[in-house]
Design a protein around this motif. Structure first.
Motif, PDB file in Angstrom:
ATOM      1  N   LEU A 133      36.648  50.359   6.313  1.00  0.00           N
ATOM      2  CA  LEU A 133      37.128  51.746   6.239  1.00  0.00           C
ATOM      3  C   LEU A 133      36.043  52.666   5.679  1.00  0.00           C
ATOM      4  CD1 LEU A 133      40.770  51.043   5.025  1.00  0.00           C
ATOM      5  CD2 LEU A 133      40.120  52.139   7.189  1.00  0.00           C
TER       6      LEU A 133
ATOM      7  N   GLU B 224      32.190  53.433  22.154  1.00  0.00           N
ATOM      8  CA  GLU B 224      32.549  52.094  21.655  1.00  0.00           C
ATOM      9  C   GLU B 224      31.299  51.364  21.176  1.00  0.00           C
ATOM     10  OE1 GLU B 224      34.540  49.371  24.416  1.00  0.00           O
ATOM     11  OE2 GLU B 224      33.785  47.705  23.205  1.00  0.00           O
TER      12      GLU B 224
ATOM     13  N   ARG C  56      30.463  49.892  17.497  1.00  0.00           N
ATOM     14  CA  ARG C  56      30.171  48.474  17.293  1.00  0.00           C
ATOM     15  C   ARG C  56      28.844  48.270  16.563  1.00  0.00           C
ATOM     16  NH1 ARG C  56      33.358  44.688  19.565  1.00  0.00           N
ATOM     17  NH2 ARG C  56      34.924  45.408  21.063  1.00  0.00           N
ATOM     18  N   TYR C  57      27.822  49.040  16.927  1.00  0.00           N
ATOM     19  CA  TYR C  57      26.526  48.862  16.263  1.00  0.00           C
ATOM     20  C   TYR C  57      26.558  49.385  14.833  1.00  0.00           C
ATOM     21  CZ  TYR C  57      24.081  46.700  20.082  1.00  0.00           C
ATOM     22  OH  TYR C  57      23.676  45.780  21.019  1.00  0.00           O
TER      23      TYR C  57
ATOM     24  N   LEU D 106      29.090  49.399  12.859  1.00  0.00           N
ATOM     25  CA  LEU D 106      29.888  48.477  12.046  1.00  0.00           C
ATOM     26  C   LEU D 106      29.361  47.038  12.092  1.00  0.00           C
ATOM     27  CD1 LEU D 106      33.417  49.895  12.926  1.00  0.00           C
ATOM     28  CD2 LEU D 106      32.176  50.168  10.761  1.00  0.00           C
ATOM     29  N   ALA D 107      28.196  46.849  12.671  1.00  0.00           N
ATOM     30  CA  ALA D 107      27.639  45.492  12.764  1.00  0.00           C
ATOM     31  C   ALA D 107      27.255  44.945  11.392  1.00  0.00           C
ATOM     32  CB  ALA D 107      26.428  45.477  13.700  1.00  0.00           C
TER      33      ALA D 107
ATOM     34  N   GLY E  79      38.401  39.478  15.460  1.00  0.00           N
ATOM     35  CA  GLY E  79      37.552  39.551  16.653  1.00  0.00           C
ATOM     36  C   GLY E  79      37.088  40.975  16.946  1.00  0.00           C
ATOM     37  N   TYR E  80      37.323  41.886  15.995  1.00  0.00           N
ATOM     38  CA  TYR E  80      36.845  43.280  16.002  1.00  0.00           C
ATOM     39  C   TYR E  80      37.584  44.196  16.975  1.00  0.00           C
ATOM     40  CZ  TYR E  80      32.991  41.088  13.466  1.00  0.00           C
ATOM     41  OH  TYR E  80      32.258  40.361  12.573  1.00  0.00           O
ATOM     42  N   ASP E  81      38.272  43.646  17.964  1.00  0.00           N
ATOM     43  CA  ASP E  81      38.882  44.472  19.017  1.00  0.00           C
ATOM     44  C   ASP E  81      39.724  45.605  18.429  1.00  0.00           C
ATOM     45  OD1 ASP E  81      41.170  45.173  20.863  1.00  0.00           O
ATOM     46  OD2 ASP E  81      40.040  43.915  22.250  1.00  0.00           O
ATOM     47  N   LYS E  82      40.701  45.227  17.594  1.00  0.00           N
ATOM     48  CA  LYS E  82      41.632  46.246  17.101  1.00  0.00           C
ATOM     49  C   LYS E  82      40.993  47.137  16.037  1.00  0.00           C
ATOM     50  CE  LYS E  82      45.628  43.432  18.294  1.00  0.00           C
ATOM     51  NZ  LYS E  82      45.806  44.046  19.621  1.00  0.00           N
TER      52      LYS E  82
ATOM     53  N   ILE F  92      37.830  48.240  16.248  1.00  0.00           N
ATOM     54  CA  ILE F  92      37.092  49.240  17.025  1.00  0.00           C
ATOM     55  C   ILE F  92      38.068  50.242  17.648  1.00  0.00           C
ATOM     56  CG2 ILE F  92      35.568  49.580  19.028  1.00  0.00           C
ATOM     57  CD1 ILE F  92      34.193  48.264  16.575  1.00  0.00           C
ATOM     58  N   ARG F  93      39.171  49.744  18.156  1.00  0.00           N
ATOM     59  CA  ARG F  93      40.174  50.660  18.742  1.00  0.00           C
ATOM     60  C   ARG F  93      40.708  51.619  17.679  1.00  0.00           C
ATOM     61  NH1 ARG F  93      41.480  48.843  23.914  1.00  0.00           N
ATOM     62  NH2 ARG F  93      40.932  46.650  24.197  1.00  0.00           N
TER      63      ARG F  93
END
Lengths: 159, 764
Positions: free
Chosen positions: A110, A125, A129-130, A132-133, A141-144, A146-147
């Motif tokens: 957060l 997206e 992703r980068y 928050l890497a 698995g990061y999906d939710k 990132i969404r």
């Protein structure tokens, strides 16, 4: 007993004082002295991002900042993210879109996501992703996550 | 108390109001505000800090430990060594357990605890650790399990003889814990019928569960011998009973309260710090907090078994698999406990096979003892099995999903381990995979596609729980299972559905070991299934009582009251004219009826529905560097019934990314000195957000007839086929299917060169 240092920091708008050893990190002081345990330790080497905080407006791993370096600085942690009873849109979206499972990495994500949206209100997206890497999550698995970040960004833009 | 839910059968006609929605998790609010209390977030008055001294050697005799100088460090309150633990015979369960907690005769891995200190500060504790003198007699070590099986390998335990071995070697000291054979039919006859036969040796590396929360605990041993222990655990009752066994403290004196659990995945079913903190607290007469560092987590907890599988498989031209022969080796660390027999039972269970032979070996070596991880020992072997099925499908020119459909099992199948399946959804899952967008889409240029299937038993077991109705009509649930990813919310949803009240009127909390009877470990994908049955049973007991109270209020016979849609009403107009009574109405009057209303349930739950998954993955392999990028990933899996679809999707997605890490990156690197060279997140690289795509999910719902809502466990199935699917995709991309994990760039590059030399991949 090693000599201790007296430090004064502004944490989430309030002034705090603490005594710390030279080797203590900002994370140590936040958790063990100020008892602000929302900031988590996952590695103590700056690799997992669970201890992310803002220091004078800059995203840092608090495990890589010595406590004496934080003297006179302003620190923002997860405990200060909501305004009174109102959650930050990122917090709301993490809840609504199930962007957390166990929740140990959530404060770090957060804080880091808010820092992203402050400098880039409309990330792709890939940009999210980068950015928050530097934050590890083993559950989702990061999906939710990132969404949730992209959805909060859209809401904050009024889109 | 009697059990009302005699037949927890599934009702196909029932319509749901709450189940199947994805409300915000109740535990989420404290997690997004930083208030959730994880293990390391506890502080007690007068609390000391505990630290562990660990062996720098992978294998050595522990000759002498001298704590004289260390004890003189200001602030040091207690130092413990092997002398502070009761002797328990080597080679027994308790003997292994106490030696894992604290080394006795020998150290067996780099990182094995040899002493622990409690002090007023971490600095003082660390200073004391440096002053503890330990004399070791270093012994030759062995890291790799296959090397550990060779006749000239260093022997870890002189007393060890292979269980299940026959012949002259059976009486010799060995590192092979057990030889386990399982099979059906006649393999030689089966292979004689085969048109095509493929075989290969596959190896997988240990990987760490990778939970972000470091293990931490606070123990308080009071002057009258009561132990209060706060810790992150998937198994509070198991920890308690193991503490009883190795510390000889009565169970009734040990109260364990579980914290929020910051990830476990099986890795927090085993204790490490807890016995040390209890003994330190007893000696120091203060509460003691201990927290592992990440380096300690990597060196001394977890990992998953590394394996070597040699598998031979044959099929007919029509795709029927006619025989499978396999030899499987599982590394367990210095002591038994890998749960390796899961693998021969599960590796092929989804196909209707007549001739199977498996021989499995569990092997000790000088590494930390393995711990559970999602479907222990199964994904490793599925990596080989599904790879060979893919090779067979390619050789006979059959679509990989059709090949699996050709051999798929259905209801009534008797498994290799003796269970006969009730209604299962493997065929439906394969059909859903065939029909999904991902499979129907053409493979993008420059990419390749792999598919693989997996299975996990799903478990039940001893489970307890309580439900209480408050006078304001709200409900609390006390759960015996841990919440590893959101199960408190699933329980609240099931209770609300059953009681016909909004889910926000229900709160579920986690029990301590004093407040409920024994609960089996929270593992095996058993939680939502088992505790769900406990919750439904408890709710139905409350409903029965609500009807009794309504009958009393109305002064009518009990059978004259029915419970529907959250209210008690007269069963018919013959009973009389009464306004319906809501749960709240009755709860409010409990003082005037017969006192408070609660439901309690305990069962050894059976009937867990087996789960099956299909993974489809598209990858791009950089032929210059050997780097694999996962471009698209879809999991199709039978959840029976998704209580909260968002949470089920989360289980699928998290497992897929763990599988991507295991497939492409994660590996322990040991030096020739037997020391781990990458004990941190920088060098042990788990997937980050930029490594992976969105993970698409298709939830298939073939109800489990043995659960009131039809659910099946979903925690473990979605990891089982992941590495196999990625391996198959890489195989299609470069012409030769990799047989060793991780499929890291150097290994894939070497295969690319081999493929070019063999002419199965065009020259770059």
């Amino acid at each position: 007993m090693s000599k201790k240092h007296h430090i004064t920091t502004i944490v989430n708008g309030d002034e705090y004082e603490a005594l710390c050893e030279t080797r203590h990190t900002l994370l140590d002081v936040l958790r063990d002295e100020l008892r602000l345990t929302g900031t988590k330790e996952g590695c103590a080497t700056g690799d997992c991002g669970a201890c992310s905080v803002m220091m004078d407006g800059r995203l840092v791993c608090s495990c890589l900042v010595l406590a004496v370096e934080a003297d006179g600085k302003s620190i923002d942690t997860i405990e200060g993210m909501a305004s009174g009873n109102e959650l930050h849109p990122l917090q709301t979206k993490f809840l609504e879109l199930n962007g957390l499972q166990c929740g140990i990495c959530t404060p770090g994500f957060l804080i880091a996501a808010r820092a992203l949206l402050e400098r880039n209100p409309d990330p792709t997206e890939s940009e999210a992703r980068y950015w928050l890497a530097g934050n590890l999550c083993r559950c989702t698995g990061y999906d939710k996550i990132i969404r949730a970040v992209l959805s909060a960004a859209a809401e904050m833009r009024g889109a | 108390m009697t059990t009302i839910l005699k037949k927890p059968g599934f009702n196909p006609d029932r319509k749901y109001k709450i189940i199947g929605t994805s409300p915000v998790k109740h535990d989420g609010f404290d997690k997004v505000t930083g208030r959730a209390k994880f293990a390391a977030d506890a502080f007690l008055p007068g609390m000391l800090v505990g630290k562990v001294l660990r062996s720098p050697h992978p294998h050595a005799i522990l000759k002498r430990i001298d704590t004289t100088q260390a004890s003189k460090v200001p602030g040091v309150k207690a130092i413990i060594t092997r002398d502070d633990f009761p002797e328990i015979k080597q080679g027994t369960g308790g003997g292994d357990m106490t030696r894992l907690a604290m080394a006795r005769e020998k150290v067996y891995w780099e990182g094995h605890p040899v002493a622990a200190v409690a002090a007023t500060s971490e600095s003082a504790a660390k200073k004391a650790l440096k002053l503890i003198e330990v004399e070791y007699e270093v012994l030759p070590h062995v890291i790799d399990p296959v090397e550990a099986m060779s006749p000239d390998a260093p022997i870890l335990h002189d007393y060890m003889r292979t269980k299940g071995a026959k012949g002259p070697d059976a009486e010799k000291p060995t590192n092979v814990v057990e030889r386990h054979a399982l099979g059906i039919g006649d393999v030689d006859k089966g292979f004689a019928e085969a048109d095509v036969i493929v075989e290969g040796t596959f190896d997988t590396k240990p990987m760490h569960q990778g939970y972000i929360e470091l293990q931490s605990c606070v123990a308080n041993y009071s002057d009258d011998g009561q132990v209060d222990l706060w810790c992150c655990t998937q198994a509070p009752w198991v920890y308690r009973d193991r503490l009883t066994e190795i510390l000889k403290i009565e169970s009734s004196k040990i109260r364990i309260q579980q914290s929020e659990l910051g990830g476990g995945f099986g890795g927090k079913t085993t204790f490490y710090l807890e016995p040390l903190s209890v003994v330190l607290s007893r000696k120091a007469k203060c509460p003691v907090k201990m927290t592992l560092t990440r380096v300690e987590v990597m060196r001394a907890t977890g990992p998953v078994s590394g394996t070597q599988s040699t598998i031979k498989m044959g099929c007919k031209k029509d795709g029927t698999i006619v025989a499978v022969d396999s030899t499987l080796v599982f590394q367990t660390g210095p002591y038994t406990g890998s749960a390796f027999t899961n693998a021969p039972q599960a590796m092929l269970t989804r196909y209707d096979l007549k001739n199977v032979r498996t021989v499995s070996y569990e092997v000790v070596s000088n590494r930390p003892k393995v711990s559970s991880f999602r479907a222990p020992c199964v994904p490793q072997v599925v990596f080989g099995v599904e790879g060979l099925i893919d090779e067979l499908a390619t050789k006979i020119g059959m679509d990989p999903i059709e090949m699996r459909l050709k051999n798929a099992i259905v209801e009534g199948h008797k498994t290799i381990y003796g269970e006969t399946f009730n209604r299962i959804g493997f065929v439906e899952t394969l059909e859903a995979a065939k029909a999904c967008d991902h499979y129907r889409a053409p493979v993008p240029k420059g990419q390749a596609r792999g598919i693989a299937c997996g299975f996990w038993f799903n478990r039940g077991g001893e489970t307890t729980g309580s439900m209480n109705l408050a006078p304001d009509g709200t409900v609390t649930i006390t759960l015996g299972t841990a919440d590893v990813a959101g199960s408190r919310m699933s329980m609240a949803m099931m209770a609300a559905e059953e009681l016909g009240i909004p889910v926000d009127r229900v709160r579920a909390v986690l029990a301590d070991t004093h407040s409920l009877g024994y609960n089996r470990v929270t593992a095996g994908s058993r939680t939502t299934f088992s505790s769900g049955i406990i919750v439904v049973d408890s709710a139905r007991k409350i409903i029965t009582e609500l009807c009794r109270r309504a009958a009393k209020i109305w002064n009518v016979p009990e059978e004259g009251v029915v419970f529907e849609d959250g209210v008690c009403r007269p069963a018919s107009s013959n009973v009389g004219e009464f306004e319906p009574l809501s749960i709240k109405d009755i709860a409010h009057k409990t003082t005037y009826t017969m006192g408070s209303i609660s439901g309690h349930s305990e069962m050894n739950v059976t009937g867990a529905g087996p789960g099956f998954a299909v993974h489809i993955v598209d990858v791009e392999v950089d032929k210059e560097t050997g780097l694999t990028s996962v471009k698209r990933y879809t999991i199709i899996e039978d959840a029976g019934k998704a209580i909260s679809p968002a949470q089920v999707e989360g289980q699928f997605q998290g497992a897929a990314v763990q599988g991507i890490g295991w497939a492409l990156n994660e590996e322990y690197v040991y030096g020739s000195d037997g020391r781990l060279q990458n004990p941190g997140f920088l060098d042990y690289r788990m997937p980050v957000a930029s490594d992976v795509p969105m993970i698409d999910t298709v939830i298939v719902e073939v109800p489990n007839p043995k659960h009131p809502f039809g659910l099946r466990g979903v925690g473990e199935v979605p990891l089982t086929p992941a590495m196999a699917a990625i391996g198959n995709a890489i195989g299609h991309a470069i012409g030769i299917r990799p047989r060793s994990l991780p499929m890291s760039p150097p290994k894939v590059l070497a295969i690319i060169e081999e493929a070019r030399a063999r002419g199965v991949l065009p020259a770059g």
